[in-house]
Design an enzyme around this catalytic site. Structure first.
Site, PDB file in Angstrom:
ATOM      1  N   HIS A 181      -3.186  -4.884   1.860  1.00 16.64           N
ATOM      2  CA  HIS A 181      -2.463  -5.128   3.113  1.00 16.64           C
ATOM      3  C   HIS A 181      -2.511  -6.596   3.548  1.00 16.64           C
ATOM      4  O   HIS A 181      -3.326  -6.959   4.410  1.00 16.64           O
ATOM      5  CB  HIS A 181      -3.101  -4.318   4.230  1.00 16.64           C
ATOM      6  CG  HIS A 181      -2.960  -2.853   4.121  1.00 16.64           C
ATOM      7  ND1 HIS A 181      -1.920  -2.153   4.686  1.00 16.64           N
ATOM      8  CD2 HIS A 181      -3.734  -1.933   3.508  1.00 16.64           C
ATOM      9  CE1 HIS A 181      -2.069  -0.864   4.443  1.00 16.64           C
ATOM     10  NE2 HIS A 181      -3.143  -0.707   3.724  1.00 16.64           N
ATOM     11  N   GLU A 215      -0.626  -7.888   5.583  1.00 17.45           N
ATOM     12  CA  GLU A 215      -0.269  -7.883   7.003  1.00 17.45           C
ATOM     13  C   GLU A 215      -1.473  -7.660   7.916  1.00 17.45           C
ATOM     14  O   GLU A 215      -1.376  -7.877   9.130  1.00 17.45           O
ATOM     15  CB  GLU A 215       0.808  -6.820   7.284  1.00 17.45           C
ATOM     16  CG  GLU A 215       0.339  -5.374   7.304  1.00 17.45           C
ATOM     17  CD  GLU A 215       0.203  -4.737   5.932  1.00 17.45           C
ATOM     18  OE1 GLU A 215       0.180  -5.469   4.921  1.00 17.45           O
ATOM     19  OE2 GLU A 215       0.100  -3.495   5.862  1.00 17.45           O
ATOM     20  N   CYS A 231       0.831  -1.218   0.000  1.00 15.83           N
ATOM     21  CA  CYS A 231       0.000   0.000   0.000  1.00 15.83           C
ATOM     22  C   CYS A 231       0.870   1.275   0.000  1.00 15.83           C
ATOM     23  O   CYS A 231       1.427   1.617  -1.024  1.00 15.83           O
ATOM     24  CB  CYS A 231      -0.981  -0.036   1.160  1.00 15.83           C
ATOM     25  SG  CYS A 231      -2.362   1.081   0.883  1.00 15.83           S
TER      26      CYS A 231
HETATM   27  N1  LIG Z   1      -3.303   2.011   3.692  1.00  9.14           N
HETATM   28  C1  LIG Z   1      -2.310   2.764   3.206  1.00  9.14           C
HETATM   29  O1  LIG Z   1      -1.121   2.441   3.294  1.00  9.14           O
HETATM   30  C2  LIG Z   1      -2.753   4.053   2.587  1.00  9.14           C
HETATM   31  C3  LIG Z   1      -1.752   4.716   1.711  1.00  9.14           C
HETATM   32  C4  LIG Z   1      -1.939   6.222   1.768  1.00  9.14           C
HETATM   33  N2  LIG Z   1      -3.205   6.607   1.154  1.00  9.14           N
HETATM   34  C5  LIG Z   1      -0.766   6.926   1.087  1.00  9.14           C
HETATM   35  O2  LIG Z   1      -1.006   7.711   0.205  1.00  9.14           O
HETATM   36  O3  LIG Z   1       0.355   6.676   1.420  1.00  9.14           O
END
Ligand SMILES: NC(=O)CC[C@H](N)C(=O)O
Length: 230
Positions: A207, A209, A88
Site C-alpha cells: 500500500h 497510499e 493490494c
Molecule cells: N489490504 C488489502 O487490500 C487486503 C486485500 C484483501 N485481503 C483481499 O483479499 O482483497
C-alpha cells in the site's frame, strides 16, 4: 508545469477501501502537467478518466459493489484500453486468476497475466512492513517502505506469447516469505515479486497510499499515464 497542456483525468475507484488515501497522495504531487482526480462510483465517472487506480480494501467487496453498480464489465473494458494501477486488493482484481478466494470465488477484472493468491502472507497477524528498492522511483537509493496488510502473493507469472512482457520492478528478499511459501531452492520468485508492470498497468501487493512517500504515485503518473496522453 505546462499549464496549457490538456488536463489528465486520473480516476480512483471509490466503491470501498483506501481511495481517500490515494487521492491525498496524488494531490501532493508536483507534476509536469495538470491532473484532475475523480472518485469513480458511476459509469459516467469512469468514462471521464484517462487512467485508474484501484485501491486496497477487500477485493471481494469491491468486485461485488462493482457488479451491483453495473461497473464490472465497463471496468474490464477500461483495463483493456487504459492504464490501471492496482494496490493490494486492487492487485487481486488486476490479476487474470486468483486463488485462496472466499467460498464461492470472486470476480476479477484481469489485465495482468498472473495468478495471485489472496491473503498469501496469511491473516492480519502476518501483516508487516518491509523496505524495498525500486530502480524507477525518484531517489532510488532511498528504500521505499512497503506496507503489507493481509497482502496477496504473486504465485505465477504466465504471459502468453502475444501478451506484453511482465517487468518485475520490486522484490522482497526470500527470507521474508512465510515458511509455507518458502521455495526449496529459496529462489523466492515469483512469490517475492511485490511490484510488477505489464503493458499499461502497474501492480503493487502493498500500500504506497498508506505512507507519506508519494514516489510510487509519481512513478505511475510519469511512467504509465502521461505517455498515453497525446
Ligand atoms: N489490504 C488489502 O487490500 C487486503 C486485500 C484483501 N485481503 C483481499 O483479499 O482483497
Amino acid at each position: 508545469m505546462v499549464v496549457d497542456a490538456p488536463v489528465v483525468v486520473i480516476g480512483i475507484l471509490a466503491l470501498q477501501g483506501a481511495f481517500v488515501e490515494h487521492q491525498d497522495s496524488l494531490e501532493r504531487l508536483n507534476l509536469s502537467r495538470p491532473i484532475e482526480i475523480v472518485l469513480v462510483r458511476t459509469l459516467e465517472d469512469l468514462d471521464r478518466c484517462d487512467a485508474l487506480i484501484i485501491p486496497g480494501g477487500e477485493s471481494t467487496t469491491i468486485a461485488l459493489l462493482a457488479k451491483l453498480s453495473g461497473l464490472l464489465e465497463p471496468l474490464r473494458r477500461f483495463v483493456s484500453q487504459k492504464p490501471v494501477w492496482g494496490t493490494c486488493a486492487g492487485a487481486i482484481l488486476l490479476a487474470d486468476s486468483v486463488t485462496n478466494t472466499k467460498r464461492g470465488g470472486q470476480e476479477v477484472l484481469g489485465g495482468m497475466s498472473i495468478t495471485i493468491a489472496r491473503n498469501g502472507w496469511g491473516s492480519q497477524l502476518e501483516s508487516f512492513e518491509g523496505d524495498i528498492t525500486v530502480s524507477g522511483l525518484k531517489d532510488p537509493e532511498v528504500p521505499f517502505k512497503g506496507v503489507f496488510i493481509r497482502a496477496p502473493v504473486v504465485v505465477e507469472l504466465k504471459p502468453k506469447s502475444d501478451d506484453p512482457p511482465i517487468q518485475v520492478i520490486a522484490s522482497l528478499s526470500p527470507e521474508l516469505l512465510p515458511p509455507a511459501l518458502q521455495s526449496p531452492d529459496h529462489s523466492g520468485e515469483p512469490k517475492t515479486c511485490v511490484a510488477l508492470r505489464q503493458g499499461l498497468h502497474l501492480l503493487t501487493t502493498f500500500h504506497p497510499e498508506l505512507t507519506n512517500d508519494h514516489r510510487f504515485h509519481e512513478y505511475f503518473v510519469r511512467e504509465c499515464v502521461f505517455p498515453t496522453i497525446s
